[in-house]
Design an enzyme around this catalytic site. Sequence first.
Site, PDB file in Angstrom:
ATOM      1  N   GLU A  90       0.822  -1.218   0.000  1.00 28.29           N
ATOM      2  CA  GLU A  90       0.000   0.000   0.000  1.00 28.29           C
ATOM      3  C   GLU A  90       0.850   1.259   0.000  1.00 28.29           C
ATOM      4  OE1 GLU A  90      -3.625  -1.783   2.724  1.00 28.29           O
ATOM      5  OE2 GLU A  90      -1.751  -1.206   3.666  1.00 28.29           O
TER       6      GLU A  90
ATOM      7  N   THR B 274       5.484  -9.582   9.042  1.00 37.44           N
ATOM      8  CA  THR B 274       4.177  -9.413   8.382  1.00 37.44           C
ATOM      9  C   THR B 274       4.086  -8.010   7.760  1.00 37.44           C
ATOM     10  OG1 THR B 274       3.076 -10.944   9.873  1.00 37.44           O
ATOM     11  CG2 THR B 274       1.668  -9.309   8.808  1.00 37.44           C
TER      12      THR B 274
ATOM     13  N   ASP C 175      -2.170 -15.922  22.334  1.00 37.50           N
ATOM     14  CA  ASP C 175      -1.837 -16.055  20.919  1.00 37.50           C
ATOM     15  C   ASP C 175      -1.961 -17.539  20.569  1.00 37.50           C
ATOM     16  OD1 ASP C 175       0.161 -14.188  18.785  1.00 37.50           O
ATOM     17  OD2 ASP C 175      -0.116 -16.333  18.396  1.00 37.50           O
TER      18      ASP C 175
ATOM     19  N   ASP D 131      -7.635  -5.005   8.766  1.00 40.54           N
ATOM     20  CA  ASP D 131      -7.190  -3.778   8.091  1.00 40.54           C
ATOM     21  C   ASP D 131      -7.072  -3.961   6.588  1.00 40.54           C
ATOM     22  OD1 ASP D 131      -5.020  -5.459   8.078  1.00 40.54           O
ATOM     23  OD2 ASP D 131      -3.601  -4.040   8.954  1.00 40.54           O
TER      24      ASP D 131
HETATM   25  P1  NAD Z   1       2.452 -10.617  13.366  1.00 40.83           P
HETATM   26  O1  NAD Z   1       2.267 -11.572  12.243  1.00 40.83           O
HETATM   27  O2  NAD Z   1       3.818 -10.315  13.851  1.00 40.83           O
HETATM   28  O3  NAD Z   1       1.594 -11.121  14.629  1.00 40.83           O
HETATM   29  C1  NAD Z   1       0.284 -11.582  14.536  1.00 40.83           C
HETATM   30  C2  NAD Z   1       0.060 -12.614  15.628  1.00 40.83           C
HETATM   31  O4  NAD Z   1      -1.326 -13.012  15.605  1.00 40.83           O
HETATM   32  C3  NAD Z   1       0.883 -13.895  15.444  1.00 40.83           C
HETATM   33  O5  NAD Z   1       1.679 -14.131  16.570  1.00 40.83           O
HETATM   34  C4  NAD Z   1      -0.178 -14.991  15.254  1.00 40.83           C
HETATM   35  O6  NAD Z   1       0.199 -16.222  15.807  1.00 40.83           O
HETATM   36  C5  NAD Z   1      -1.371 -14.379  15.987  1.00 40.83           C
HETATM   37  N1  NAD Z   1      -2.677 -14.918  15.640  1.00 40.83           N
HETATM   38  C6  NAD Z   1      -3.159 -15.216  14.402  1.00 40.83           C
HETATM   39  N2  NAD Z   1      -4.428 -15.676  14.498  1.00 40.83           N
HETATM   40  C7  NAD Z   1      -4.745 -15.634  15.819  1.00 40.83           C
HETATM   41  C8  NAD Z   1      -5.922 -15.942  16.562  1.00 40.83           C
HETATM   42  N3  NAD Z   1      -7.026 -16.398  15.970  1.00 40.83           N
HETATM   43  N4  NAD Z   1      -5.917 -15.771  17.906  1.00 40.83           N
HETATM   44  C9  NAD Z   1      -4.797 -15.324  18.540  1.00 40.83           C
HETATM   45  N5  NAD Z   1      -3.644 -15.012  17.882  1.00 40.83           N
HETATM   46  C10 NAD Z   1      -3.628 -15.157  16.546  1.00 40.83           C
HETATM   47  O7  NAD Z   1       1.702  -9.278  12.927  1.00 40.83           O
HETATM   48  P2  NAD Z   1       1.852  -7.815  13.566  1.00 40.83           P
HETATM   49  O8  NAD Z   1       2.903  -7.040  12.864  1.00 40.83           O
HETATM   50  O9  NAD Z   1       1.885  -7.923  15.049  1.00 40.83           O
HETATM   51  O10 NAD Z   1       0.456  -7.189  13.139  1.00 40.83           O
HETATM   52  C11 NAD Z   1      -0.741  -7.641  13.715  1.00 40.83           C
HETATM   53  C12 NAD Z   1      -1.893  -7.163  12.879  1.00 40.83           C
HETATM   54  O11 NAD Z   1      -2.008  -5.746  12.970  1.00 40.83           O
HETATM   55  C13 NAD Z   1      -1.742  -7.492  11.398  1.00 40.83           C
HETATM   56  O12 NAD Z   1      -2.980  -7.979  10.920  1.00 40.83           O
HETATM   57  C14 NAD Z   1      -1.375  -6.175  10.760  1.00 40.83           C
HETATM   58  O13 NAD Z   1      -1.796  -6.089   9.429  1.00 40.83           O
HETATM   59  C15 NAD Z   1      -2.138  -5.219  11.658  1.00 40.83           C
HETATM   60  N6  NAD Z   1      -1.617  -3.860  11.697  1.00 40.83           N
HETATM   61  C16 NAD Z   1      -2.534  -2.862  11.743  1.00 40.83           C
HETATM   62  C17 NAD Z   1      -2.107  -1.557  11.830  1.00 40.83           C
HETATM   63  C18 NAD Z   1      -3.123  -0.467  11.932  1.00 40.83           C
HETATM   64  O14 NAD Z   1      -2.780   0.699  11.834  1.00 40.83           O
HETATM   65  N7  NAD Z   1      -4.371  -0.774  12.171  1.00 40.83           N
HETATM   66  C19 NAD Z   1      -0.736  -1.253  11.831  1.00 40.83           C
HETATM   67  C20 NAD Z   1       0.173  -2.303  11.820  1.00 40.83           C
HETATM   68  C21 NAD Z   1      -0.273  -3.612  11.767  1.00 40.83           C
END
Ligand code: NAD
Length: 351
Positions: free
Chosen positions: A57, A85, A162, A228
């Site tokens: 993006e 990620t 998690d 998101d």
């Molecule tokens: P990451 O991949 O490092 O961590 C995600 C975690 O979620 C992993 O440890 C995974 O095992 C866990 N997980 C997956 N499904 C699960 C479930 N059903 N129950 C419990 N745990 C579960 O990702 P990240 O960098 O920490 O990002 C997390 C999320 O936040 C992503 O979806 C990312 O796109 C989003 N994000 C949003 C914003 C925003 O501004 N809103 C900004 C950054 C990241």
Amino acid sequence: MSVLFVDVEAMSRWISDRGAERILVELAKAIESDFVRWQAFDKTPRLAAHSPDGVIELMPTSDGNQYGFKYVNGHPKNPERGYQTVTAFGVLADVHSGYPTMLAEMTILTALRTAATSAMAARHLARRGSRVMSLIGCGAQAEFQALAFKAVLGIDSFRFWDTDPDAMDKFERNSQRLGLKATRVADPLDVTDGADVITTCTADKTNAIVLRDDSVAHGVHINAIGGDCPGKTELDPHTLQRASVFVEYTPQTRVEGEIQNQPEDFPVTELWSVVQGVHPGRRDDREITVFDSVGFAIEDFSALRYLASQVAGSSYATTIDLVAEPSDPKDLFGLTVLRGRSLVTLGARGV
Ligand code: NAD
């Protein structure tokens, strides 16, 4: 003109020296000040290139004096191959000359700005005196979220879950180092016990339900950051129907946020209107509030500006020669002549 450059090493050193909590508090203030002048910004939903693996993006905005954009990806399966990620970098530029002024890593800065925005939103929307936060998803964003809620909101107790036990181990280790009171739960249904705030920060490219509706008590504030992207949500639609939903920029969130699965006229309130006092925000202690966060360009702009104000002229930033600047602006070709030899010629010879 040289362009400020903040790489990963410099960003890490700056955060370590200044302190993540202090930065999160200052950044939350910087983002809030930009939400106060929300109307001054050019706003557009981010431009997304989707693939089966994830999304790339571009997120631009401008306040008429400065322009900023972020390149960011979201690839939930990346950790399986040892990649993040989410990764990002960003640029700040001068609107009047169009010249870039700073290029910065934004993988870490995005985690800070997301956490600072979440905590700023919660300060306006969560019940007063909130002390307990449940964290569902303990990946890259988790510690930043926890620290921001501690520093900005006064959360002093965390419960976490998690699906990946290694991510739980990592969060537990880091919490101990950070002095956070954090309780690991064995059963996901227990994670929300006693919560004032529930943060969902999971990554899975599906319409998941990581927080069951019957786990959401009256009065809770939900900070939903992992939904998101189209086809990527975390909440039970019933929870949204019971709640008051707050968003960053409606045209973007209707496509990317939790509300993507709701009718087009599903009622939402933009956070700036709460920050500006146009909307009261939370109305009573039984109301369920949801911050349906997707991440908006203005937050990145605030983060870049705040970073520039912190690192300019310090050891945390170097400068790079990014913009071609011939002494005669019309003689761009002159720059291709090095020590009397044309680079074009050298290239043609395969040197
Ligand atoms: P990451 O991949 O490092 O961590 C995600 C975690 O979620 C992993 O440890 C995974 O095992 C866990 N997980 C997956 N499904 C699960 C479930 N059903 N129950 C419990 N745990 C579960 O990702 P990240 O960098 O920490 O990002 C997390 C999320 O936040 C992503 O979806 C990312 O796109 C989003 N994000 C949003 C914003 C925003 O501004 N809103 C900004 C950054 C990241």
